[in-house]
Scaffold this motif. Sequence first.
Motif, PDB file in Angstrom:
ATOM      1  N   ARG A 209      24.351  32.243  27.161  1.00  0.00           N
ATOM      2  CA  ARG A 209      25.671  32.772  27.487  1.00  0.00           C
ATOM      3  C   ARG A 209      25.663  33.275  28.925  1.00  0.00           C
ATOM      4  N   TYR A 210      26.829  33.193  29.567  1.00  0.00           N
ATOM      5  CA  TYR A 210      26.952  33.644  30.951  1.00  0.00           C
ATOM      6  C   TYR A 210      28.121  34.607  31.077  1.00  0.00           C
ATOM      7  N   GLN A 211      27.917  35.626  31.897  1.00  0.00           N
ATOM      8  CA  GLN A 211      28.949  36.631  32.145  1.00  0.00           C
ATOM      9  C   GLN A 211      29.205  36.693  33.646  1.00  0.00           C
ATOM     10  N   ILE A 212      30.455  36.455  34.037  1.00  0.00           N
ATOM     11  CA  ILE A 212      30.833  36.416  35.450  1.00  0.00           C
ATOM     12  C   ILE A 212      31.699  37.632  35.734  1.00  0.00           C
ATOM     13  N   GLU A 213      31.220  38.507  36.600  1.00  0.00           N
ATOM     14  CA  GLU A 213      31.945  39.729  36.943  1.00  0.00           C
ATOM     15  C   GLU A 213      32.622  39.552  38.300  1.00  0.00           C
ATOM     16  N   LEU A 214      33.947  39.748  38.329  1.00  0.00           N
ATOM     17  CA  LEU A 214      34.726  39.662  39.560  1.00  0.00           C
ATOM     18  C   LEU A 214      35.213  41.050  39.937  1.00  0.00           C
ATOM     19  N   THR A 215      34.956  41.448  41.166  1.00  0.00           N
ATOM     20  CA  THR A 215      35.341  42.777  41.631  1.00  0.00           C
ATOM     21  C   THR A 215      36.219  42.643  42.876  1.00  0.00           C
ATOM     22  N   ALA A 216      37.479  43.123  42.771  1.00  0.00           N
ATOM     23  CA  ALA A 216      38.434  43.109  43.895  1.00  0.00           C
ATOM     24  C   ALA A 216      38.482  41.742  44.572  1.00  0.00           C
ATOM     25  N   LEU A 217      38.499  40.688  43.772  1.00  0.00           N
ATOM     26  CA  LEU A 217      38.529  39.326  44.304  1.00  0.00           C
ATOM     27  C   LEU A 217      39.962  38.971  44.677  1.00  0.00           C
ATOM     28  N   ARG A 218      40.211  38.747  45.974  1.00  0.00           N
ATOM     29  CA  ARG A 218      41.570  38.564  46.487  1.00  0.00           C
ATOM     30  C   ARG A 218      41.785  37.156  47.006  1.00  0.00           C
ATOM     31  N   LEU A 219      42.972  36.620  46.722  1.00  0.00           N
ATOM     32  CA  LEU A 219      43.408  35.333  47.244  1.00  0.00           C
ATOM     33  C   LEU A 219      44.537  35.521  48.253  1.00  0.00           C
ATOM     34  N   SER A 220      44.751  34.477  49.048  1.00  0.00           N
ATOM     35  CA  SER A 220      45.757  34.564  50.113  1.00  0.00           C
ATOM     36  C   SER A 220      47.184  34.353  49.613  1.00  0.00           C
ATOM     37  N   ASP A 221      47.365  33.924  48.343  1.00  0.00           N
ATOM     38  CA  ASP A 221      48.713  33.826  47.795  1.00  0.00           C
ATOM     39  C   ASP A 221      48.711  34.357  46.369  1.00  0.00           C
ATOM     40  N   ASN A 222      49.854  34.365  45.712  1.00  0.00           N
ATOM     41  CA  ASN A 222      49.969  34.962  44.386  1.00  0.00           C
ATOM     42  C   ASN A 222      50.125  33.919  43.283  1.00  0.00           C
ATOM     43  N   GLY A 320      41.814  29.038  44.146  1.00  0.00           N
ATOM     44  CA  GLY A 320      43.198  29.446  44.044  1.00  0.00           C
ATOM     45  C   GLY A 320      44.040  28.344  43.440  1.00  0.00           C
ATOM     46  N   ALA A 321      44.897  28.714  42.495  1.00  0.00           N
ATOM     47  CA  ALA A 321      45.735  27.715  41.833  1.00  0.00           C
ATOM     48  C   ALA A 321      46.784  27.147  42.773  1.00  0.00           C
ATOM     49  N   GLY A 322      47.155  27.909  43.787  1.00  0.00           N
ATOM     50  CA  GLY A 322      48.136  27.426  44.747  1.00  0.00           C
ATOM     51  C   GLY A 322      47.511  26.515  45.784  1.00  0.00           C
ATOM     52  N   ILE A 328      40.128  35.964  50.308  1.00  0.00           N
ATOM     53  CA  ILE A 328      40.128  36.903  51.420  1.00  0.00           C
ATOM     54  C   ILE A 328      38.893  37.797  51.372  1.00  0.00           C
ATOM     55  N   SER A 329      38.569  38.283  50.173  1.00  0.00           N
ATOM     56  CA  SER A 329      37.435  39.209  50.034  1.00  0.00           C
ATOM     57  C   SER A 329      37.111  39.352  48.552  1.00  0.00           C
TER      58      SER A 329
END
Length: 340
Positions: A209-222, A320-322, A328-329
Amino acid sequence: MITALTDPSQLPNQLQDQQTFDTNMASMIDNLPLRAQQENALAANMSAYAAGGAYSFMYGFDTATTAGDPGPGKLRFNAAGQSSAGAIYIDPVTVGGGNIDNLLVSIGANLSLLKGSIRLVKAADPTRWMLFDISDVVAGSGYRALAVAFRASSSATPFGNGDALQVFLDRTGDRAVDLSPIVRIGGGAVSNGTLNIDYLNLFSDDYYRYQIELTALRLSDNNGLAMRLAIGGTVNAGASSYAPLGPDGGGTVSRSSQFTVADNASGSGVNMTINVRGARNSTRTNVGANGTNGFGNNYAEIAEGYFDNTSAISGFRLFGAGSGATFISGQIDIYGYRKV
């Protein structure tokens, strides 16, 4: 081992006729240099044992700096400024004819980042010496290249061309094997402008099993954060391979070419846990996610979607889906649950 001039029948003595005496005398004179080399090598080994465990051999120093075989019984650095050397090129055959290739291979096979150390001492003047750490051993044509880092020396350039050196090689212990049930196997900070976060060859049969932790992961669009899985290091974008996750707590929706794990990753970014189960199966991989999106709205745990795979999953891609969206960060950390 001393082999030169050890057979009494080949040495001159007064009971021999003149011709035999002359022949043996000439042979003895011819073999005296080899005898001296072998005695020096034995003395170096005895010094090593007395010093506490390092292997020791005799070598001649070559001031050339080109990468290549310096010749039997010789070694060279890759820099004229000896304390600046980052590589030592060494022939596995020592002065006296011994072969240390197996030892060099063993040092290189060490699991530790620091493989060992090499200390060089001028045989005729022990006050002239150098010490390097070994980080790798690379095979060359007839020689081995030791990747080294300077540690200390008696001076910046203590050796001259042809100097006889006692070479002490020491191998560090292997790194202990981590037997923790949950192991961080990848991750790091995400740079501005990153198009895809790719870990396409990270998964292995060591984990279930794998666990992926994302912290304050920002994209350039919504337009949201999407995920695809990889087989054999290649991203699968099959139009109906994914029974995707429904954001905001929704269930599985119509099949698609990707999973949508968050419907918005702009603003303050995504803080989320993604779980991947059954990745090494050859039939179905389950994926689930929970967390908060870029606007801080709390997600209930999203019902798991699945991926119909025909082979074991080797890794994943986040993007990003867009169209044209970039990261960004943020921070990503990936953990594997070890099989027991």
